[in-house]
Design a protein around this motif. Structure first.
Motif, mmCIF file in Angstrom:
data_model
loop_
_atom_site.group_PDB
_atom_site.id
_atom_site.type_symbol
_atom_site.label_atom_id
_atom_site.label_comp_id
_atom_site.label_asym_id
_atom_site.label_seq_id
_atom_site.Cartn_x
_atom_site.Cartn_y
_atom_site.Cartn_z
ATOM 1 N N LEU A 150 9.613 -1.126 -5.999
ATOM 2 C CA LEU A 150 9.415 -0.314 -6.725
ATOM 3 C C LEU A 150 9.495 -0.689 -8.004
ATOM 4 C CD1 LEU A 150 9.367 2.654 -4.746
ATOM 5 C CD2 LEU A 150 6.674 1.733 -5.378
ATOM 6 N N ALA A 151 10.769 0.358 -8.707
ATOM 7 C CA ALA A 151 11.426 -0.907 -10.061
ATOM 8 C C ALA A 151 10.947 -2.249 -10.516
ATOM 9 C CB ALA A 151 12.999 -0.375 -9.967
ATOM 10 N N SER A 152 10.296 -2.745 -9.070
ATOM 11 C CA SER A 152 10.466 -4.445 -10.539
ATOM 12 C C SER A 152 8.570 -4.888 -10.222
ATOM 13 C CB SER A 152 10.953 -5.422 -9.929
ATOM 14 O OG SER A 152 10.538 -5.374 -8.094
ATOM 15 N N SER A 153 8.115 -3.563 -9.627
ATOM 16 C CA SER A 153 6.188 -3.259 -9.334
ATOM 17 C C SER A 153 4.961 -3.025 -10.523
ATOM 18 C CB SER A 153 6.106 -3.022 -7.962
ATOM 19 O OG SER A 153 6.542 -3.472 -6.876
ATOM 20 N N HIS A 154 4.309 -3.807 -11.084
ATOM 21 C CA HIS A 154 2.743 -3.491 -11.976
ATOM 22 C C HIS A 154 2.132 -2.717 -11.155
ATOM 23 C CE1 HIS A 154 5.037 -6.661 -14.645
ATOM 24 N NE2 HIS A 154 4.595 -7.500 -13.217
ATOM 25 N N PHE A 155 1.965 -2.110 -10.160
ATOM 26 C CA PHE A 155 0.954 -1.857 -9.388
ATOM 27 C C PHE A 155 1.798 -1.258 -8.233
ATOM 28 C CE2 PHE A 155 -1.298 -4.214 -12.277
ATOM 29 C CZ PHE A 155 -1.623 -2.950 -12.751
#
Length: 79
Positions: free
Chosen positions: A5-10
């Motif tokens: 989640l910390a590395s996601s855009h969406f």
């Protein structure tokens, strides 16, 4: 899950059935906009234009892709 989640855009979850979708709340906790469909409890967890986008119950992949492209061109809207 935290690293993902910390590395996601969406968070993109165009489901056809969803009781509530705890994953939308988890994405919001990380500041990740959610893209979901107007089924079940999704509109309760995702407020269109606030913490994500709510699509009609069966959006076309093209419609989702167009909104993502639009948002990527305006990163301040994602914040």
């Amino acid at each position: 899950m935290s690293r993902l989640l910390a590395s996601s855009h969406f968070l993109i979850l165009p489901g056809r059935v969803e009781a509530f979708g705890c994953v939308f709340s988890e994405a919001s906790a990380y500041g990740v906009p959610s893209l979901g469909t107007a089924v079940g409890g999704v509109p309760t967890a995702v407020e269109d234009g606030v913490n994500g986008i709510v699509f009609p119950a069966r959006p076309s992949p093209v419609a989702i892709a167009e909104r993502i492209r639009e948002l990527l061109g305006h990163p301040e809207r994602c914040r």
